[in-house]
Design a protein around this motif. Structure first.
Motif, PDB file in Angstrom:
ATOM      1  N   PHE A  86       0.769  -1.087   0.110  1.00  0.00           N
ATOM      2  CA  PHE A  86      -0.019  -0.043   0.034  1.00  0.00           C
ATOM      3  C   PHE A  86       0.818   1.418  -0.123  1.00  0.00           C
ATOM      4  CE2 PHE A  86      -2.870  -3.215   1.800  1.00  0.00           C
ATOM      5  CZ  PHE A  86      -4.025  -2.939   1.157  1.00  0.00           C
ATOM      6  N   ASP A  87       2.187   1.146   0.593  1.00  0.00           N
ATOM      7  CA  ASP A  87       3.018   2.148   0.789  1.00  0.00           C
ATOM      8  C   ASP A  87       3.817   2.360  -0.479  1.00  0.00           C
ATOM      9  OD1 ASP A  87       1.963   3.101   2.839  1.00  0.00           O
ATOM     10  OD2 ASP A  87       3.471   1.691   4.040  1.00  0.00           O
ATOM     11  N   ALA A  88       3.859   1.514  -1.534  1.00  0.00           N
ATOM     12  CA  ALA A  88       4.636   1.542  -2.476  1.00  0.00           C
ATOM     13  C   ALA A  88       4.372   2.913  -3.672  1.00  0.00           C
ATOM     14  CB  ALA A  88       4.556   0.316  -3.438  1.00  0.00           C
ATOM     15  N   ASP A  89       5.516   3.109  -4.383  1.00  0.00           N
ATOM     16  CA  ASP A  89       5.358   4.245  -5.474  1.00  0.00           C
ATOM     17  C   ASP A  89       4.660   3.451  -6.594  1.00  0.00           C
ATOM     18  OD1 ASP A  89       6.726   6.143  -4.146  1.00  0.00           O
ATOM     19  OD2 ASP A  89       8.697   5.632  -5.214  1.00  0.00           O
ATOM     20  N   LYS A  90       4.000   4.117  -7.604  1.00  0.00           N
ATOM     21  CA  LYS A  90       3.415   3.400  -8.696  1.00  0.00           C
ATOM     22  C   LYS A  90       3.712   4.262 -10.071  1.00  0.00           C
ATOM     23  CE  LYS A  90      -0.329   2.112  -5.545  1.00  0.00           C
ATOM     24  NZ  LYS A  90       0.566   2.237  -4.314  1.00  0.00           N
ATOM     25  N   SER A  91       3.419   3.808 -11.002  1.00  0.00           N
ATOM     26  CA  SER A  91       3.547   4.471 -12.326  1.00  0.00           C
ATOM     27  C   SER A  91       2.205   4.138 -13.229  1.00  0.00           C
ATOM     28  CB  SER A  91       4.385   3.852 -13.028  1.00  0.00           C
ATOM     29  OG  SER A  91       5.993   4.031 -12.432  1.00  0.00           O
ATOM     30  N   TYR A  92       1.780   5.176 -13.843  1.00  0.00           N
ATOM     31  CA  TYR A  92       0.699   5.063 -14.644  1.00  0.00           C
ATOM     32  C   TYR A  92       0.922   5.565 -16.123  1.00  0.00           C
ATOM     33  CZ  TYR A  92      -1.952   4.657  -9.871  1.00  0.00           C
ATOM     34  OH  TYR A  92      -2.077   4.232  -8.848  1.00  0.00           O
TER      35      TYR A  92
ATOM     36  N   ALA B 113      -8.501   7.926 -20.072  1.00  0.00           N
ATOM     37  CA  ALA B 113      -7.978   6.779 -19.777  1.00  0.00           C
ATOM     38  C   ALA B 113      -7.001   6.815 -18.811  1.00  0.00           C
ATOM     39  CB  ALA B 113      -7.497   6.107 -21.201  1.00  0.00           C
ATOM     40  N   LEU B 114      -6.972   5.611 -18.116  1.00  0.00           N
ATOM     41  CA  LEU B 114      -5.952   5.294 -17.219  1.00  0.00           C
ATOM     42  C   LEU B 114      -5.416   4.145 -16.953  1.00  0.00           C
ATOM     43  CD1 LEU B 114      -4.274   6.827 -14.895  1.00  0.00           C
ATOM     44  CD2 LEU B 114      -6.113   6.431 -13.158  1.00  0.00           C
ATOM     45  N   ARG B 115      -4.328   3.860 -16.878  1.00  0.00           N
ATOM     46  CA  ARG B 115      -3.688   2.640 -16.934  1.00  0.00           C
ATOM     47  C   ARG B 115      -2.460   2.413 -15.941  1.00  0.00           C
ATOM     48  NH1 ARG B 115      -4.408  -2.428 -19.402  1.00  0.00           N
ATOM     49  NH2 ARG B 115      -2.867  -3.649 -20.220  1.00  0.00           N
ATOM     50  N   ARG B 116      -2.586   1.713 -14.800  1.00  0.00           N
ATOM     51  CA  ARG B 116      -1.623   1.380 -13.915  1.00  0.00           C
ATOM     52  C   ARG B 116      -0.492   0.551 -14.755  1.00  0.00           C
ATOM     53  NH1 ARG B 116      -3.192  -0.841  -8.550  1.00  0.00           N
ATOM     54  NH2 ARG B 116      -3.882   1.129  -7.907  1.00  0.00           N
ATOM     55  N   THR B 117       0.728   0.668 -14.588  1.00  0.00           N
ATOM     56  CA  THR B 117       1.715  -0.143 -15.293  1.00  0.00           C
ATOM     57  C   THR B 117       2.918  -0.423 -14.397  1.00  0.00           C
ATOM     58  OG1 THR B 117       3.120   2.220 -15.687  1.00  0.00           O
ATOM     59  CG2 THR B 117       1.684   1.329 -17.394  1.00  0.00           C
ATOM     60  N   ARG B 118       3.042   0.018 -13.237  1.00  0.00           N
ATOM     61  CA  ARG B 118       3.916  -0.605 -12.243  1.00  0.00           C
ATOM     62  C   ARG B 118       3.454  -0.152 -11.134  1.00  0.00           C
ATOM     63  NH1 ARG B 118       8.869  -2.713 -13.523  1.00  0.00           N
ATOM     64  NH2 ARG B 118       9.756  -2.047 -11.358  1.00  0.00           N
TER      65      ARG B 118
END
Length: 309
Positions: free
Chosen positions: A68-74, A204-209
């Motif tokens: 839950f605390d991780a960085d994300k990419s979109y 549009a939105l897409r989580r990639t990492r």
């Protein structure tokens, strides 16, 4: 998290969530395909959004908190010309639509400059259409009732924004965003539109990492369902703990460790280090803290689930 009668399956599934499903609906479909007894996910995606979800089954749910605390990419598509009440294409336009064509889509220097101003630490006001709760009730429930509440700005960090391409005829731009937990890309898109003076919302939105996991390794619900052995898609439980060093115990110590006993540490590892513990055959046993000359259990795998249900 959800549990029901089914198989005691342990592992991690990287799912490519389709458009139109809530995160919980996607989780329930995957759980039914696997016939898993216990399941949970590590972060929601809006129904209109697609991409990477990390689903945890069985014992993996014990070790998912760090996700839950991780960085994300979109990857996001911004549509210029109007904001919406939801911040995306599912909402109603707010105010009058601004007319194009947009000069920053023909000569992207102004767009690049605007994107650069949003990189770094900042305060972001969460949208009303979000799952954040006030008095036990999600904000989106208030929003659907026409109630606007004051929201406190929260610190987030945008690590990078990359312009992937533009479609001048459609009035759209595609961007890639690397960000901290708690970042709302819908709010970011809205703020970018305001900075450019024309309004914007997400088309549009897409989580990639997220947390070191990549969308390229995920499967769709259709792919999962078509497999003869869907459980073969599961990653091991300790894939959630790849950032922790591995610490291996011999057979006698491993048998005591899984009972919750603190056991001697003969590795000479750094005192105070948190580790993922493995036994003979690389079997994941749980997490521990190295305390002086000892290995002190923190969270353990349960190996007697069938007999305890």
């Amino acid at each position: 998290m959800a549990s029901r009668r089914g198989q005691a399956i342990d592992g991690v599934l990287l799912l490519d969530k389709p458009e139109g499903l809530s995160s919980n609906h996607a989780l329930q479909r995957a759980r039914r395909i696997l016939d898993a007894r216990k399941a949970g996910h590590t972060g929601t995606l809006d129904p209109f959004a697609t991409g990477l979800m990390i689903l945890c089954f069985g014992e993996a749910t014990k070790f998912s908190a760090g996700m839950f605390d991780a960085d994300k990419s979109y990857q996001a598509t911004l549509r210029f010309g109007a904001e919406t009440d939801t911040g995306d294409l599912t909402g109603n336009p707010l105010g009058e639509r601004a007319g194009g064509p947009w000069p920053f889509l023909a000569d992207t220097a102004a767009l690049q400059a605007a994107l650069a101003t949003f990189v770094g630490p900042q305060l972001q006001v969460p949208p009303m259409y979000s799952a954040l709760k006030r008095d036990g009730k999600p904000l989106y429930a208030y929003a659907r009732a026409g109630i606007e509440l004051e929201r406190e700005a929260r610190p987030v960090t945008i690590h990078a924004i990359t312009l992937l391409g533009v479609d001048a005829a459609a009035g759209e731009a595609r961007i890639e965003v690397a960000c901290s937990k708690g970042t709302y890309i819908r709010t970011l898109g809205q703020d970018i539109g305001r900075a450019l003076g024309c309004g914007a919302h997400l088309a549009a939105l897409r989580r990639t990492r997220t947390a070191g996991f990549d969308l390229a390794d995920a499967c769709t619900l259709e792919t999962l369902e078509a497999q003869a052995d869907p459980a073969a898609r599961l990653l091991p439980v300790d894939s959630l703990l790849a950032d922790l060093p591995a610490h291996t115990l011999s057979e006698p110590l491993a048998a005591r460790f899984v009972l919750g006993q603190t056991v001697p540490d003969e590795s000479g590892a750094q005192t105070g280090a948190r580790v993922r513990v493995r036994g003979p055959g690389e079997t994941f046993l749980g997490t521990a803290r190295l305390n002086g000359r000892w290995v002190k259990p923190e969270r353990l795998m349960a190996f007697n689930k069938e007999s305890s249900t």
